[in-house]
Design a protein around this motif. Structure first.
Motif, mmCIF file in Angstrom:
data_model
loop_
_atom_site.group_PDB
_atom_site.id
_atom_site.type_symbol
_atom_site.label_atom_id
_atom_site.label_comp_id
_atom_site.label_asym_id
_atom_site.label_seq_id
_atom_site.Cartn_x
_atom_site.Cartn_y
_atom_site.Cartn_z
ATOM 1 N N UNK A 267 14.524 -0.212 -4.294
ATOM 2 C CA UNK A 267 14.091 -0.951 -5.192
ATOM 3 C C UNK A 267 12.971 -1.992 -4.516
ATOM 4 N N UNK A 268 13.530 -2.545 -3.418
ATOM 5 C CA UNK A 268 12.597 -3.178 -2.607
ATOM 6 C C UNK A 268 11.470 -2.365 -1.915
ATOM 7 N N UNK A 269 11.883 -1.228 -1.721
ATOM 8 C CA UNK A 269 10.797 -0.264 -0.935
ATOM 9 C C UNK A 269 9.725 -0.045 -2.176
ATOM 10 N N UNK A 270 10.110 0.210 -3.295
ATOM 11 C CA UNK A 270 9.356 0.236 -4.422
ATOM 12 C C UNK A 270 8.209 -0.843 -4.672
ATOM 13 N N UNK A 271 8.869 -2.083 -4.558
ATOM 14 C CA UNK A 271 8.265 -3.306 -5.078
ATOM 15 C C UNK A 271 7.054 -3.298 -3.871
ATOM 16 N N UNK A 272 7.575 -2.953 -2.662
ATOM 17 C CA UNK A 272 6.549 -3.240 -1.656
ATOM 18 C C UNK A 272 5.367 -2.222 -1.610
ATOM 19 N N UNK A 273 5.667 -0.826 -2.003
ATOM 20 C CA UNK A 273 4.908 0.016 -2.243
ATOM 21 C C UNK A 273 3.757 -0.283 -2.881
ATOM 22 N N UNK A 274 4.132 -0.899 -4.237
ATOM 23 C CA UNK A 274 2.959 -1.272 -5.280
ATOM 24 C C UNK A 274 2.399 -2.402 -5.052
ATOM 25 N N UNK A 275 2.983 -3.257 -4.353
ATOM 26 C CA UNK A 275 2.372 -4.572 -3.829
ATOM 27 C C UNK A 275 1.241 -4.083 -3.011
ATOM 28 N N UNK A 276 1.505 -3.374 -1.969
ATOM 29 C CA UNK A 276 0.717 -3.017 -1.047
ATOM 30 C C UNK A 276 -0.843 -2.129 -1.665
ATOM 31 N N UNK A 277 -0.166 -0.858 -2.420
ATOM 32 C CA UNK A 277 -1.064 -0.076 -3.178
ATOM 33 C C UNK A 277 -2.149 -0.827 -3.995
ATOM 34 N N UNK A 278 -1.481 -1.748 -4.726
ATOM 35 C CA UNK A 278 -2.597 -2.315 -5.852
ATOM 36 C C UNK A 278 -2.881 -3.822 -5.556
ATOM 37 N N UNK A 279 -2.750 -4.126 -4.081
ATOM 38 C CA UNK A 279 -3.045 -5.556 -3.880
ATOM 39 C C UNK A 279 -2.424 -6.737 -4.723
ATOM 40 N N UNK A 280 -1.300 -6.549 -4.825
ATOM 41 C CA UNK A 280 -0.621 -7.560 -5.961
ATOM 42 C C UNK A 280 -0.098 -8.715 -4.989
#
Ligand SMILES: [Zn+2]
Length: 393
Positions: free
Chosen positions: A87-100
């Motif tokens: 879950x944490x890895x998924x959140x980090x991936x999305x934050x990075x990919x879409x500059x969240x």
């Protein structure tokens, strides 16, 4: 006439029924306080139909009035270290990919709010989560000034909530009118063309290919492959940017943006209709063989007086017990989620116990409901010096 079913995803007539299960509880994750209440829990039927036009698979006898999503719906996987790492890895991936960072996020079907809390914590974002089953006490105090929760199903009336990132995890599969739902999401976004939309659901190609019968249960009325999900999004005014499978190929994710009018070319993964149709055609025979094999294993162990427990008391366990009809051979279901301990499995009545209970019970066989947790569970058993035979779905 079953042939007259119209596809809730693409609107084409002629869905084909390929799998039926009778008498399944209409809720799998509900907390039931007594064995009597559990045994009397309402039942429904599953009639899975396949749409040859778009690949969508749906329980066409689903009745949404029989399901209940409230504070006593206890579905979280957040007590598993395996799941939390994912879950944490998924959140980090999305934050990075879409500059969240310092952005507004909206989550439809946020459950107990764990994922939106991760997005807020790891990217310093603000968020609104929608879920009738949300519980305030599950969110860390440090995040409450940045997160707001609405204990309701997301609908048209909330379209004034705008966000840079809209996510919807493990929710679309609970919705029967999928096209109607997605068009609501699209209308709410309006002309905010930079809004990124992220959905995560179970992936059906694996379910039909491997006959993962434990992944078919009442609350899950809608099943998608990469192609059928991509087609639903395109048809409702989105461009598909990314389709991925993860978590041992059990989850399917889609990242999309509102279309600006010119349709983009389908991704390679969307070309799966012929293969999916083949797996669906092979499913009934393969499934019979697999169910017979599991029944044989359980009956044989039971006949030799061996004590069997299920590890996992959620939807997969409910489906295992009811689809196989082996409830009378198994006394307990183990769960690491303390909120589930002391409750009972719907319609089959096994008591849900903590892992520590096994030290006293000394099971001979542990059947793991999701092989992805095999290492984690083996370590837990080791720590208690228990050496049962381990079987995994
Ligand atoms: Zn269709």
């Amino acid at each position: 006439m079953v042939e007259s079913y119209t596809c809730p995803s693409c609107g084409t007539r002629g869905m084909q029924v390929f799998h039926q299960t009778e008498s399944v509880p209409t809720n799998s994750c509900i907390l039931l306080g007594s064995r009597e209440e559990a045994l009397a829990y309402p039942r429904g039927r599953i009639e899975l139909a396949f749409c040859p036009a778009c690949g969508f698979i749906s329980n066409m006898t689903f009745d949404g009035r029989l399901t209940e999503y409230s504070g006593r719906y206890e579905e979280t996987q957040g007590f598993s270290e395996t799941f939390n790492a994912f879950h944490r890895k998924l959140a980090n991936r999305l934050i990075e990919r879409y500059d969240l960072h310092d952005k507004d996020v909206l989550e439809i079907g946020c459950g107990k709010g764990e994922f939106i809390a991760l997005l807020a914590e790891l990217g310093d974002n603000r968020g609104v989560g929608f879920d009738p089953g949300y519980r305030e006490e599950r969110t860390a105090d440090a995040l409450t000034d940045r997160l707001k929760f609405v204990k309701d199903f997301y609908s048209e009336k909330y379209s004034s909530y705008q966000a840079d990132f809209v996510c919807c995890k493990m929710t679309l599969e609970h919705i029967h009118p999928v096209s109607q739902f997605l068009s609501t999401v699209r209308r709410a976004i309006g002309d905010h063309h930079d809004t990124v939309v992220f959905f995560q659901i179970p992936e059906v190609m694996r379910i039909v290919r491997d006959c993962a019968f434990e992944d078919i249960y009442y609350e899950h009325c809608s099943y998608f492959s990469p192609g059928s999900l991509g087609r639903l999004f395109r048809q409702n005014g989105f461009d598909v940017m990314n389709l991925e499978t993860e978590y041992a190929s059990q989850y399917l994710t889609i990242e999309a943006k509102p279309s600006r009018g010119m349709p983009t070319a389908p991704l390679a993964q969307e070309n799966d209709l012929a293969l999916l149709a083949r797996y669906v055609a092979e499913f009934p025979a393969k499934c019979r063989t697999k169910l017979d094999e599991w029944r044989r294993r359980v009956r044989e162990a039971n006949g030799r007086g061996r004590k069997i427990v299920l590890w996992g008391s959620g939807s997969k366990a409910v489906s295992f017990l009811t689809t196989l009809g082996v409830g009378d051979s198994i006394e307990y279901a183990v769960d690491i989620n303390p909120y589930r301990h002391g409750y009972y499995m719907p319609t089959t009545g096994q008591r849900i116990v903590s892992p520590a209970f096994l030290k006293e019970y000394q099971p001979d066989v542990v059947i793991i409901m999701n092989a992805v947790y095999r290492d984690e569970i083996s370590r837990d058993l080791d720590r208690m010096a228990l050496r049962p035979e381990i079987l995994a779905l």
